[in-house]
Design an enzyme around this catalytic site. Structure first.
Site, PDB file in Angstrom:
ATOM      1  N   THR A   1       3.630   3.921   1.363  1.00  0.00           N
ATOM      2  CA  THR A   1       4.757   4.033   2.281  1.00  0.00           C
ATOM      3  C   THR A   1       5.486   5.335   2.008  1.00  0.00           C
ATOM      4  OG1 THR A   1       6.594   2.821   3.302  1.00  0.00           O
ATOM      5  CG2 THR A   1       6.524   2.871   0.900  1.00  0.00           C
TER       6      THR A   1
ATOM      7  N   CYS B   1       1.330   1.454   5.051  1.00  0.00           N
ATOM      8  CA  CYS B   1       1.010   0.067   4.718  1.00  0.00           C
ATOM      9  C   CYS B   1      -0.413  -0.307   5.108  1.00  0.00           C
ATOM     10  CB  CYS B   1       2.016  -0.889   5.362  1.00  0.00           C
ATOM     11  SG  CYS B   1       3.718  -0.559   4.863  1.00  0.00           S
TER      12      CYS B   1
ATOM     13  N   GLN C   1       0.836  -1.185   0.000  1.00  0.00           N
ATOM     14  CA  GLN C   1       0.000   0.000   0.000  1.00  0.00           C
ATOM     15  C   GLN C   1       0.886   1.255   0.000  1.00  0.00           C
ATOM     16  OE1 GLN C   1      -3.546  -0.498   2.506  1.00  0.00           O
ATOM     17  NE2 GLN C   1      -3.062  -2.653   2.707  1.00  0.00           N
TER      18      GLN C   1
END
Length: 224
Positions: free
Chosen positions: A74, A180, A72
């Site tokens: 970062t 994340c 996802q």
């Protein structure tokens, strides 16, 4: 032969992506060695293939790049060691879960060089450290902070992207995203944990502990 490249300064994300794509193509063609590339990026966010729009809390804070890796959102920035991992899994078993577990294990062995106990958690890729000095989690468990993120992509079983370890980044930048996709835990770094570790120290530990890993191949080092 696995080539190690250590690049000083801040590498723009688009330049890094172009290098990785070219190197992966060369590895596939058999015209270049596998490669581990250690670098830093300027402050930015990257969105993996599972990134959710609502997890970009502050979209105007930093540049956002579509990473095309797993995972996802970062953050990357100065004081964080990025390790881009360009390895041929055709020669290493074609087992994605085992490969991710090996990357996590490499990080855990590296953190142990500094007396830090890194741990993995089911359903949460990356490496975590327990924080008994912090208030407990909502469910009463010991608080945990993430110290290393992992996100890879495979092209014809050659890997790229890789992992990041927080040495001394600006941890406040993580507040612009849900790192994340995990809202119930925080983010830490080696320096935040009270250790006066530099990127050079970490690089030396990564080299030492890589030799102990299950991934075959001799290593050499170079710098650009």
């Amino acid at each position: 032969m696995v080539e190690w490249i250590i690049t000083p300064g801040l590498v723009p994300y688009d330049e890094a992506l172009a290098f990785m794509e070219a190197r992966v193509a060369q590895i596939q063609a058999g015209t270049a060695d596998e490669c581990l590339w250690l670098l830093e990026h300027p402050p930015l966010y990257t969105a993996g293939t599972s990134a959710r729009p609502e997890d970009l809390v502050d979209p105007d804070r930093l540049p956002v790049h579509q990473a095309r890796r797993g995972g996802q959102y970062t953050y990357h920035g100065p004081g964080q060691r990025i390790v881009y991992v360009m390895l041929d899994l055709n020669r290493r078993g074609r087992d994605v879960r085992a490969f991710v577990a090996w990357l996590e294990g490499w990080v855990i062995r590296t953190l142990a060089e500094f007396g830090i106990r890194g741990e993995v958690r089911a359903g949460r890729v990356g490496v975590w450290v327990a924080r008994p000095d912090r208030p407990t989690a909502p469910d009463g468990s010991v608080a945990e902070d993430k110290i290393a993120a992992i996100g890879i992509r495979l092209s014809r079983w050659v890997s790229f992207h890789g992992l990041s370890i927080n040495v001394e980044p600006d941890l406040d930048h993580f507040s612009g995203i849900v790192p994340c996709g995990i809202r119930d835990h925080g983010v830490t770094s080696l320096v935040d944990l009270g250790l006066p570790v530099t990127l050079t120290d970490l690089d030396a530990a990564l080299l030492r502990t890589y030799a102990d890993g299950p991934v075959p191949g001799r290593t050499g080092a170079s710098s650009t």
